[in-house]
Write a protein that holds these residues in place. Structure first.
Motif, PDB file in Angstrom:
ATOM      1  N   LEU A  24     -29.799  -1.146  20.536  1.00 53.98           N
ATOM      2  CA  LEU A  24     -30.017  -0.503  21.831  1.00 53.98           C
ATOM      3  C   LEU A  24     -29.566  -1.375  22.991  1.00 53.98           C
ATOM      4  O   LEU A  24     -29.345  -0.880  24.099  1.00 53.98           O
ATOM      5  N   HIS A  25     -29.439  -2.666  22.751  1.00 47.79           N
ATOM      6  CA  HIS A  25     -28.950  -3.568  23.797  1.00 47.79           C
ATOM      7  C   HIS A  25     -27.432  -3.709  23.768  1.00 47.79           C
ATOM      8  O   HIS A  25     -26.891  -4.470  24.580  1.00 47.79           O
ATOM      9  N   HIS A  26     -26.785  -3.005  22.861  1.00 49.16           N
ATOM     10  CA  HIS A  26     -25.332  -2.931  22.918  1.00 49.16           C
ATOM     11  C   HIS A  26     -24.933  -2.180  24.188  1.00 49.16           C
ATOM     12  O   HIS A  26     -25.611  -1.240  24.614  1.00 49.16           O
ATOM     13  N   HIS A  27     -23.831  -2.565  24.748  1.00 45.83           N
ATOM     14  CA  HIS A  27     -23.426  -2.059  26.063  1.00 45.83           C
ATOM     15  C   HIS A  27     -23.516  -0.537  26.162  1.00 45.83           C
ATOM     16  O   HIS A  27     -24.090   0.000  27.110  1.00 45.83           O
ATOM     17  N   SER A  28     -22.998   0.181  25.171  1.00 48.97           N
ATOM     18  CA  SER A  28     -22.935   1.632  25.252  1.00 48.97           C
ATOM     19  C   SER A  28     -24.328   2.265  25.203  1.00 48.97           C
ATOM     20  O   SER A  28     -24.687   3.077  26.067  1.00 48.97           O
ATOM     21  N   LEU A  29     -25.135   1.905  24.193  1.00 50.90           N
ATOM     22  CA  LEU A  29     -26.476   2.472  24.068  1.00 50.90           C
ATOM     23  C   LEU A  29     -27.397   2.006  25.193  1.00 50.90           C
ATOM     24  O   LEU A  29     -28.273   2.757  25.641  1.00 50.90           O
ATOM     25  N   TYR A  30     -27.198   0.798  25.641  1.00 49.70           N
ATOM     26  CA  TYR A  30     -28.051   0.270  26.702  1.00 49.70           C
ATOM     27  C   TYR A  30     -27.870   1.067  27.988  1.00 49.70           C
ATOM     28  O   TYR A  30     -28.843   1.456  28.640  1.00 49.70           O
ATOM     29  N   ARG A  31     -26.628   1.328  28.342  1.00 52.52           N
ATOM     30  CA  ARG A  31     -26.361   2.062  29.582  1.00 52.52           C
ATOM     31  C   ARG A  31     -26.856   3.502  29.493  1.00 52.52           C
ATOM     32  O   ARG A  31     -27.317   4.069  30.488  1.00 52.52           O
ATOM     33  N   ARG A  32     -26.781   4.106  28.302  1.00 53.68           N
ATOM     34  CA  ARG A  32     -27.151   5.510  28.165  1.00 53.68           C
ATOM     35  C   ARG A  32     -28.653   5.727  27.956  1.00 53.68           C
ATOM     36  O   ARG A  32     -29.169   6.786  28.310  1.00 53.68           O
ATOM     37  N   TYR A  33     -29.316   4.731  27.360  1.00 59.79           N
ATOM     38  CA  TYR A  33     -30.722   4.955  27.014  1.00 59.79           C
ATOM     39  C   TYR A  33     -31.641   3.804  27.420  1.00 59.79           C
ATOM     40  O   TYR A  33     -32.478   3.963  28.300  1.00 59.79           O
ATOM     41  N   HIS A  34     -31.473   2.651  26.783  1.00 61.04           N
ATOM     42  CA  HIS A  34     -32.500   1.611  26.852  1.00 61.04           C
ATOM     43  C   HIS A  34     -32.612   0.964  28.232  1.00 61.04           C
ATOM     44  O   HIS A  34     -33.639   0.357  28.545  1.00 61.04           O
TER      45      HIS A  34
END
Length: 632
Positions: free
Chosen positions: A149-159
């Motif tokens: 979730l701290h990956h750039h893509s998932l972080y920006r969209r969710y976390h």
């Protein structure tokens, strides 16, 4: 909201508001049906258990909110001392959505083929399996899912939505986008599913696991380091199995460390433990000495008003206080609390606020508005106020402002009593009357030559009348007997050459030709009829008047807008802010709170003739507002 919201970010019932609780009706209906029919009574009333569990989860969450919001309990051992911003309170107002989601998921399980007709009450094997499954697969999978979730893509969209809360509170751990909560429900629910397939599921397991899970989640986000350091010194291996509030707080401040759920073991194994975790825990447990620059001293208004404070109910605290029908249901809780405060209470801290490096606090004495009308309580009230003044001085405060009834003239002469009793006070005792008077006068049209004033008994009313006689009005009609103490006191304060402008009357009928009414006490509907059509009521009352005259206008109560760098407002209850003016209803506008935005836009329009305050520090604020030491 996340930086770049992704799919299933919003909750399905987001637009329903309070009507979302109607989604519990299928559970209620099914619980009643099971209790009423022979077929239902032959099976577990699982819907009833879901409702009871949901209620227990609400209660536990509320207890954490209340305890961790009591400043005198948590302040000394707070992990992060920076104040929260307005938008975080809005974002976390619906913290309990996850309880509704999981209740609906359990309802779906009840109607699935997997549901047992009768669950065992207790099975000790389930406890062993739950411990092993949680320590193994659940913690391990969560650790890597959390890192993903701290990956750039998932972080920006969710976390990133969750990490907007730099300084956490107990319920922050429950605030995630809908898609994240679905993922968590599947992962954490696997513990119950495994027990179901192994035949070790029980009602006690469902209750205990979900309540324990919530408990641990609140620990990580409560921002209060209550776990003693001796426990980890006596059992060194414990730090690999149990996280602390300071451990998870570092995840919110450093972001890329301390990823664990509740068990730090995998952070140690994969090298993601923050190196300062142990030092932060020790520092938080040692505590800190508290100093304050400014204190605003208030009191609760009525027994139900406490539920609108930061340690009350968040959904209530997010809105200005009003007596809605459902809040009356809380009276059985409010009355015992009021009696306990009256019997054993002492001045306490309600909230803490910061602007730049200046620290202000709101304190309250344990008395309600009706106590100030009781002659037998005068001695007790003044003793509590005096104790608060001396305590604020001991903490280094430069000013203490007496709010609402704490500064009543019949009680302590607007604070002059305490200056007389303690002539060596280094703290300045103020009441905000100068600022209140200035705002009311600023609202008044410059060409208003005739004014009808109701409330000359108040210090603010006399100050307004005095200024008008000196500088603006040609006639100030005052509702008071010409021989009354209040009128005589006012007349003596006005220069000899302006005293002829003062006119004392004993009836509201004398204001029937005056378009500008300045009122210091709410007028009833029948009393308002004495004003002429087109009149405007300028108020400095404790509570706003009921607007009953469509042919008249009503200026809003005096208020000022908070600067954007102001931190620490955790409730919209307008009576408990350190910059409140002379009286409970002279309020602050919190521009970041959704519940206040409409009110803010109404209150600062040019037609109402005052400009929102903008400043950088409390020091400049205090200087420009001309705080003065009270004079006898």
């Amino acid at each position: 909201m996340a930086i770049n919201p992704g799919l299933l970010t919003h909750w399905p019932w987001e637009r329903l508001g309070s009507f979302k609780y109607l989604l519990y009706l299928p559970l209620v209906a099914n619980a009643v049906r099971s209790a009423m029919t022979p077929e239902g009574r032959s099976r577990d009333n699982f819907s009833l258990h879901i409702l009871v569990l949901a209620a227990l989860r609400y209660i536990q969450g509320q207890l954490w909110i209340t305890v961790t919001s009591v400043h005198d309990i948590v302040k000394k051992h707070q992990v992060q001392t920076k104040g929260m911003k307005f938008d975080q309170l809005d974002r976390e107002r619906d913290w309990e959505d996850f309880i509704l989601l999981q209740a609906l998921m359990l309802l779906a399980y009840q109607f699935s083929p997997l549901c047992l007709p009768n669950h065992a009450v207790w099975d000790w094997r389930g406890l062993v399996i739950t411990i092993l499954w949680h320590l193994g697969p659940v913690e391990f999978l969560y650790y890597w899912f959390h890192r993903a979730l701290h990956h750039h893509s998932l972080y920006r969209r969710y976390h990133s939505h969750h990490h907007l809360s730099f300084v956490t509170q107990a319920v922050t751990g429950n605030v995630h986008p809908f898609a994240e909560h679905l993922s968590y429900a599947v992962l954490f629910g696997s513990t119950l599913i495994v027990n179901l397939f192994l035949g070790t599921a029980s009602l006690a397991l469902i209750y205990s696991y979900m309540l324990w899970f919530d408990f641990m989640n609140y620990i990580g986000h409560c921002n209060w380091e209550f776990m003693p350091s001796w426990m980890f010194q006596a059992l060194p291996l414990l730090k690999y199995l149990v996280y602390t509030p300071s451990f998870h707080s570092l995840h919110h401040t450093q972001v890329h460390t301390n990823f664990c759920l509740f068990v730090p073991l995998y952070d140690y194994i994969y090298g993601t433990v923050d190196k300062t975790s142990d030092q932060l825990h020790l520092a938080a447990r040692q505590g800190r000495t508290e100093l304050v620059d400014f204190v605003f001293l208030t009191h609760p208004t009525d027994p139900l008003s406490v539920f609108h404070l930061s340690f009350g109910i968040p959904s209530f605290a997010a809105q200005p206080y009003c007596r809605k029908w459902y809040i009356w249901l809380l009276y059985p809780l409010a009355l015992p609390a009021m009696l306990l405060l009256w019997a054993f209470g002492s001045p306490f801290t309600v909230e803490e606020h910061t602007v730049d490096k200046v620290l202000a606090q709101t304190w309250a004495i344990p008395r309600f508005s009706f106590h100030f009308g009781m002659t037998s309580e005068i001695g007790s009230l003044n003793a509590l106020i005096e104790r608060a003044i001396l305590a604020a001085q001991d903490k280094g405060a430069k000013f203490i402002c007496l709010g609402i009834h704490n500064k009543d003239e019949h009680l302590n002469a607007s604070g002059a009593l305490f200056l007389k009793n303690h002539p060596g006070l280094s703290i300045k005792v103020v009441d905000g009357s100068t600022l209140t008077s200035a705002i009311v006068l600023d609202k008044l049209p410059k060409d208003a030559s005739e004014v009808f004033l109701v409330g000359v008994e108040h210090k603010v009313g006399r100050a307004i009348a005095n200024y008008l006689c000196r500088h603006r009005a040609t006639e100030v009609t005052v509702l008071a007997k010409s021989s009354s103490y209040a009128f005589e006191s006012l007349k003596k304060s006005v220069p000899q050459e302006s005293q002829h402008k003062l006119v004392a009357v004993e009836s509201l009928e004398h204001g029937k030709h005056c378009k500008a009414w300045i009122v210091g006490e709410p007028l009833r509907a029948m009393e308002q009829l004495h004003a002429p059509s087109g009149a405007c009521f300028y108020q400095f009352t404790e509570e706003a008047m009921e607007e009953t005259r469509p042919d008249c206008s009503y200026a809003k109560l005096p208020a000022m807008r908070l600067p954007p760098e102001y931190k620490g407002i955790r409730a919209c209850e307008v009576r408990v802010s350190p910059f409140s003016l002379a009286g409970g209803a002279h309020r602050l506008l919190c521009p970041g709170r959704e519940a206040c935005r409409e009110e803010s836009s109404r209150q600062v329009t040019r037609e109402e003739s005052w400009r929102p305050w903008k400043t950088g520090t409390i020091t400049r604020l205090a200087t420009r507002l001309t705080w003065t030491r009270l004079m006898p």
